[in-house]
Design a protein around this motif. Structure first.
Motif, short mmCIF file in Angstrom:
data_model
loop_
_atom_site.label_atom_id
_atom_site.label_comp_id
_atom_site.label_asym_id
_atom_site.label_seq_id
_atom_site.Cartn_x
_atom_site.Cartn_y
_atom_site.Cartn_z
N LEU A 158 0.83 -1.21 0.00
CA LEU A 158 0.00 0.00 0.00
C LEU A 158 0.86 1.26 0.00
N LEU A 159 1.95 1.25 0.77
CA LEU A 159 2.83 2.42 0.82
C LEU A 159 3.47 2.69 -0.53
N ALA A 160 3.86 1.63 -1.23
CA ALA A 160 4.45 1.81 -2.56
C ALA A 160 3.39 2.28 -3.56
N ARG A 161 2.21 1.71 -3.47
CA ARG A 161 1.15 2.04 -4.43
C ARG A 161 0.62 3.44 -4.24
N ASP A 162 0.41 3.84 -3.00
CA ASP A 162 -0.27 5.11 -2.72
C ASP A 162 0.69 6.23 -2.32
N GLY A 163 1.95 5.87 -1.95
CA GLY A 163 2.87 6.90 -1.48
C GLY A 163 3.93 7.29 -2.48
N GLY A 164 4.08 6.50 -3.55
CA GLY A 164 5.04 6.86 -4.59
C GLY A 164 6.46 6.46 -4.31
N ALA A 165 6.74 5.81 -3.18
CA ALA A 165 8.11 5.40 -2.87
C ALA A 165 8.42 4.06 -3.53
N LEU A 166 9.70 3.77 -3.68
CA LEU A 166 10.12 2.46 -4.14
C LEU A 166 10.05 1.46 -2.99
N ALA A 167 9.82 0.20 -3.32
CA ALA A 167 9.74 -0.85 -2.29
C ALA A 167 10.46 -2.09 -2.78
N VAL A 168 10.93 -2.89 -1.83
CA VAL A 168 11.51 -4.20 -2.13
C VAL A 168 10.47 -5.23 -1.68
N ILE A 169 9.83 -5.85 -2.65
CA ILE A 169 8.67 -6.71 -2.35
C ILE A 169 8.71 -7.95 -3.24
N PRO A 170 8.34 -9.12 -2.70
CA PRO A 170 8.16 -10.30 -3.56
C PRO A 170 7.07 -10.03 -4.61
N ASP A 171 7.29 -10.51 -5.81
CA ASP A 171 6.35 -10.26 -6.89
C ASP A 171 4.93 -10.72 -6.54
N VAL A 172 4.83 -11.85 -5.82
CA VAL A 172 3.51 -12.42 -5.52
C VAL A 172 2.66 -11.47 -4.68
N VAL A 173 3.33 -10.63 -3.88
CA VAL A 173 2.60 -9.72 -2.99
C VAL A 173 1.83 -8.68 -3.80
N VAL A 174 2.41 -8.25 -4.92
CA VAL A 174 1.82 -7.16 -5.71
C VAL A 174 1.28 -7.66 -7.04
N LYS A 175 0.92 -8.93 -7.11
CA LYS A 175 0.45 -9.51 -8.36
C LYS A 175 -0.72 -8.72 -8.95
N ASP A 176 -1.70 -8.39 -8.12
CA ASP A 176 -2.89 -7.69 -8.62
C ASP A 176 -2.53 -6.31 -9.16
N GLU A 177 -1.65 -5.60 -8.44
CA GLU A 177 -1.26 -4.26 -8.88
C GLU A 177 -0.40 -4.30 -10.14
N LEU A 178 0.42 -5.34 -10.28
CA LEU A 178 1.21 -5.47 -11.51
C LEU A 178 0.30 -5.78 -12.69
N ASP A 179 -0.68 -6.66 -12.46
CA ASP A 179 -1.60 -7.02 -13.54
C ASP A 179 -2.44 -5.81 -13.99
N SER A 180 -2.81 -4.97 -13.01
CA SER A 180 -3.64 -3.80 -13.34
C SER A 180 -2.79 -2.58 -13.70
N ARG A 181 -1.45 -2.72 -13.62
CA ARG A 181 -0.50 -1.66 -13.95
C ARG A 181 -0.59 -0.46 -13.01
N ARG A 182 -1.03 -0.71 -11.80
CA ARG A 182 -0.97 0.34 -10.79
C ARG A 182 0.43 0.43 -10.20
N LEU A 183 1.16 -0.68 -10.28
CA LEU A 183 2.57 -0.70 -9.89
C LEU A 183 3.37 -1.35 -11.02
N GLN A 184 4.67 -1.11 -11.00
CA GLN A 184 5.54 -1.63 -12.05
C GLN A 184 6.74 -2.33 -11.42
N ARG A 185 7.10 -3.46 -12.00
CA ARG A 185 8.33 -4.15 -11.61
C ARG A 185 9.47 -3.54 -12.41
N TYR A 186 10.46 -2.98 -11.72
CA TYR A 186 11.57 -2.34 -12.42
C TYR A 186 12.77 -3.27 -12.57
N VAL A 187 13.20 -3.87 -11.47
CA VAL A 187 14.36 -4.77 -11.52
C VAL A 187 14.10 -5.94 -10.57
#
Length: 288
Positions: A228-257
């Motif tokens: 939530l902090l990464a999605r709504d606060g604009g900061a970068l986060a170190v997170i397992p991909d599975v945690v943000v699967k829904d946001e990645l699919d909906s393009r609310r968040l992006q996997r950079y590296v």
């Protein structure tokens, strides 16, 4: 309630004949009739009405039979479990999971329990220490955690690695980040796991290697909160991909590296016990 009276009533309800039920129960017909009458008096309802030589259930009798079916089925299940070591499929599966775990991974784990023929289950979220206590006291059947078991009591635990999930740098879309050496990673705001978390030590090593100067604006041991902090606060986060699967699919968040050699590990922890729920082996077999 006298459950012997209820059992006698249930037996008569199954046969529809007082004499036949009395023979099966090895009691006299008069004693059987007397005990059913006592049950009717206790309930304040007539359970049978005569139809020739046959006893027919009243509406109250039909309702009582439905309850008796469940009560005595559970009694049979109890006997099978404690005397024969068999656990009923209908027994609720009790699953504990670490409060820091990915809810998406937990949902994947329990997916078979919510199939076309749902299996009752309960989920309990708690600390890893509480999980081990609940397991030891037989209040849960299995614990899901993102850290392995360690300590003096590890000989009583059965810990199994279920999966290793890749960990990535995640942020809002459109940031100018291409690689770990990208200058855009310097002096950025980050939300990170606490220093006690294995992921944090891996991140700190990478920050030193690539000479980042991260501005750590928040720490959280709850992966859902980091999301939530990464999605709504604009900061970068170190997170397992599975945690943000829904946001990645909906393009609310992006996997950079995707970070090299850094994984979030998920474990199933059980204890040695004679009465294991039959669904546990099915759930765990998917990770063989």
């Amino acid at each position: 309630m006298n459950y012997r009276h209820l059992y006698y009533f249930w037996s008569v309800a199954k046969t529809g004949h007082l004499t036949q039920a009395a023979q099966q129960l090895h009691v006299s017909q008069s004693a059987l009739s007397s005990q059913i009458k006592q049950l009717e008096e206790w309930l304040g309802q007539t359970l049978f009405e005569r139809e020739g030589r046959r006893l027919k259930l009243t509406q109250a009798g039909y309702i009582a039979t439905q309850y008796a079916d469940r009560i005595f089925a559970e009694g049979q299940s109890l006997v099978e479990q404690l005397k024969q070591g068999k656990t009923s499929q209908a027994t609720v599966v009790r699953i504990g999971h670490a409060s820091t775990m990915s809810r998406n991974f937990v949902e994947q784990f329990i997916a078979p329990l919510m199939s076309a023929t749902p299996q009752p289950f309960r989920l309990h979220s708690m600390s890893t220490h509480q999980l081990l206590t609940e397991l030891a006291e037989h209040r849960i059947d299995i614990a899901l955690a993102n850290t392995d078991v360690a300590g003096q009591d590890e000989d009583i635990w059965q810990s199994r690695l279920l999966a290793r999930q890749p960990v990535s740098i995640i942020g809002i879309p459109g940031l100018p980040i291409q690689s770990l050496a990208d200058p855009a990673l310097c002096n950025r705001a980050w939300v990170l796991p606490p220093t006690s978390a294995p992921l944090r030590s891996g991140f700190d090593m990478l920050a030193t290697q690539y000479q980042w100067s991260p501005q750590i604006i928040a720490e959280a041991d709850d992966m859902a909160m980091l999301r939530l902090l990464a999605r709504d606060g604009g900061a970068l986060a170190v997170i397992p991909d599975v945690v943000v699967k829904d946001e990645l699919d909906s393009r609310r968040l992006q996997r950079y590296v995707t970070l090299p050699n850094l994984f979030e590990q998920f474990y199933a922890i059980t204890i040695k016990q004679p009465f294991q729920h039959p669904w546990l082996s099915r759930l765990l077999a998917r990770y063989d």
